[in-house]
Design an enzyme around this catalytic site. Structure first.
Site, mmCIF file in Angstrom:
data_model
loop_
_atom_site.group_PDB
_atom_site.id
_atom_site.type_symbol
_atom_site.label_atom_id
_atom_site.label_comp_id
_atom_site.label_asym_id
_atom_site.label_seq_id
_atom_site.Cartn_x
_atom_site.Cartn_y
_atom_site.Cartn_z
ATOM 1 N N GLN A 81 0.814 -1.209 0.000
ATOM 2 C CA GLN A 81 0.000 0.000 0.000
ATOM 3 C C GLN A 81 0.851 1.265 0.000
ATOM 4 O O GLN A 81 2.044 1.242 0.302
ATOM 5 C CB GLN A 81 -0.914 0.016 1.228
ATOM 6 C CG GLN A 81 -2.029 -1.017 1.189
ATOM 7 C CD GLN A 81 -2.931 -0.902 2.398
ATOM 8 O OE1 GLN A 81 -2.786 -1.648 3.357
ATOM 9 N NE2 GLN A 81 -3.865 0.027 2.373
ATOM 10 N N HIS A 82 0.186 2.374 -0.350
ATOM 11 C CA HIS A 82 0.673 3.741 -0.142
ATOM 12 C C HIS A 82 1.766 4.207 -1.103
ATOM 13 O O HIS A 82 1.977 5.408 -1.236
ATOM 14 C CB HIS A 82 1.212 3.939 1.284
ATOM 15 C CG HIS A 82 0.278 3.629 2.381
ATOM 16 N ND1 HIS A 82 -0.975 4.204 2.506
ATOM 17 C CD2 HIS A 82 0.401 2.781 3.437
ATOM 18 C CE1 HIS A 82 -1.567 3.730 3.588
ATOM 19 N NE2 HIS A 82 -0.769 2.863 4.157
ATOM 20 N N ASP A 239 -2.335 -4.825 -0.126
ATOM 21 C CA ASP A 239 -1.958 -6.119 0.447
ATOM 22 C C ASP A 239 -2.829 -6.531 1.630
ATOM 23 O O ASP A 239 -3.211 -7.705 1.752
ATOM 24 C CB ASP A 239 -0.477 -6.148 0.822
ATOM 25 C CG ASP A 239 -0.022 -4.981 1.674
ATOM 26 O OD1 ASP A 239 -0.856 -4.141 2.076
ATOM 27 O OD2 ASP A 239 1.194 -4.897 1.940
#
Length: 481
Positions: A81-82, A239
């Site tokens: 992520q991110h 994820d």
């Protein structure tokens, strides 16, 4: 290996350090082939990876899967992520991706919270109070430090978006991963124009947010992957949302994941809004919510302590009163991006094994502190805690979580739950099923249950006290690069 009963699907986990691919029988959940290839990540406060490495690793992992990958009817990507991926007019990376654990954007995160109404407003609007991990803070950092890179950017993607787009040629994402950017509003389930305008990001650069269960495209012919023409591509997701799918998670069942980062989460039908910022109010990949708390320091930090002590990771010893806060990479929960590790209570009779156990205790402490916050108030506190991730197989991790939580702990036998969740999402395209129901049909959460033991409240209280007393040190910028 027995012949598949149903169509084959591919689930991918592109994580911080490697890409893994599973070819799965959609009828039974049997893994018929698997492959894995590594990535490199820079060290220090800045954590970056070249997105082209992710693609190369995906190609290598799928080649290892052989003919079953070619027979697959659908594919889905689960990803870290991110991360901020910036692409130029040719779809090539402008620079290396800024990863989730890059804490250089902590000042920008603080400013964004202050300038756009404060924590409560952020929580109500986006579901989360952004920290250094959030993509919006990373874009603000890039605009401040590398304006030429911003000017060259023609598309902004998350890691899983990047790989999905290379498969299909279409820029898409999903609500689960979009909810970790800071520029997607959970209340309206759309990109937030005020936030985007404030950070100077044109919404035209962002991918379309696909609906759960949507076919976002088919695999293009013009690349080296071993897929058949017309292979369906699912939206993919982040994820943690993929792992929730992989477990077939129902509301009220808590998960503690032990990996490079540590996470604790649960599915909820209620939109989370925590103004304290401990719980990120993420969306899941189905239409519900995934309140989640994340730490930066988990298995790698404890393994580093073991290496410094010259011990194997299982060489823990009970006893002693030493406290170790293993915040080697700064910390996200609690929000201490500039922190380093703190050791307190060292005595002549402290053993190396006790020091190692203190590192485990310090890593688990923050996760358990957030556990009650991610669960709905009416959740059954006697429900077993699902323990997943690379650390879940370790006896020292299992026993530490049992002792500090006081809860029964269940350890699913299925591995690679992110990739399995992506595979369940791909299977749902073929069968029309809810991906979580697919995973439950595959029985992915099955595994031994370790009975509850008495909760070690004394250790938890001691760690909380040291954390409070050390706050001025932990909040201080050290200047380390």
């Amino acid at each position: 290996m027995s012949a598949a009963e149903g169509p084959l699907v591919v689930g991918v986990d592109t994580s911080t350090q490697s890409t893994k691919a599973l070819v799965v029988d959609a009828a039974t959940g049997q893994v018929v082939a698997a492959g894995q290839a590594p990535h490199t990540v820079t060290t220090g406060l800045g954590r970056e990876s070249d997105p082209r490495q992710w693609w190369d690793a995906l190609c290598a992992a799928l080649r290892q899967c052989g003919e079953p990958a070619h027979e697959a009817a659908a594919v889905s990507i689960g990803g870290q992520q991110h991360g901020l991926v910036t692409l130029d007019e040719h779809g090539e990376p402008v620079r290396a991706a800024l990863l989730w654990n890059d804490v250089r954007s902590a000042p920008q995160a603080r400013r964004l919270v202050e300038e756009l109404g404060g924590p409560k407003v952020w929580a109500e609007r986006t579901g989360s109070v952004p920290g250094a991990s959030f993509t919006a803070a990373k874009w603000a950092w890039l605009a401040e430090h590398e304006p030429d890179a911003v000017r060259a950017t023609r598309a902004v993607r998350l890691p899983h978006d990047y790989l999905t787009e290379r498969l299909t040629g279409q820029g898409t994402t999903d609500r689960g991963d979009a909810s970790g950017t800071g520029w997607w509003a959970s209340g309206t389930e759309a990109y937030d124009e005020e936030t985007l305008a404030h950070i100077g990001l044109d919404p035209a650069l962002l991918p379309r947010v696909a609906r759960p269960g949507e076919v976002v495209g088919t695999v293009r012919d013009s690349h080296e992957l071993p897929f058949s023409k017309g292979t369906l591509v699912a939206p993919g997701t982040g994820d943690n949302a993929a792992a929730a799918l992989g477990l077939g998670l129902r509301p009220g069942i808590p998960v503690l994941s032990l990996g490079t980062s540590g996470t604790v989460y649960a599915v909820s039908e209620r939109r989370p809004t925590d103004p304290a910022g401990t719980v990120a109010g993420f969306a899941d990949a189905r239409g519900d919510w995934l309140p989640l708390a994340c730490t930066l320091n988990c298995t790698l930090a404890v393994d580093r302590v073991a290496a410094l002590l010259g011990l194997g990771r299982e060489a823990v010893e009970p006893g002693g009163s030493v406290t170790l806060l293993p915040y080697l990479d700064g910390e996200r929960t609690p929000n201490l991006p500039h922190a380093s590790g703190v050791l307190h209570g060292l005595r002549h009779d402290t053993t190396a094994g006790q020091l190692l156990q203190a590192a485990y205790d310090g890593a688990v402490h923050a996760l358990l502190g957030a556990l009650d916050l991610v669960l709905d108030e009416d959740a059954d506190r006697s429900t077993p805690l699902l323990l997943i991730g690379g650390g879940a197989r370790g006896t020292a991790w299992q026993q530490t979580v049992r002792r500090l939580s006081g809860r029964p702990v269940q350890i699913p036998e299925a591995g690679e739950l992110v990739a399995l969740g992506a595979a369940a999402q791909a299977a749902g395209l073929l069968t029309g099923e809810d991906p979580a129901a697919v995973a439950r049909r595959w029985n992915t959460a099955a595994g031994p249950v370790l009975a509850a033991v008495e909760r070690d409240g004394a250790t938890l209280d001691r760690i909380t006290g040291v954390l409070s007393d050390a706050a001025p040190l932990l909040e201080r910028e050290t200047g380390t690069q």
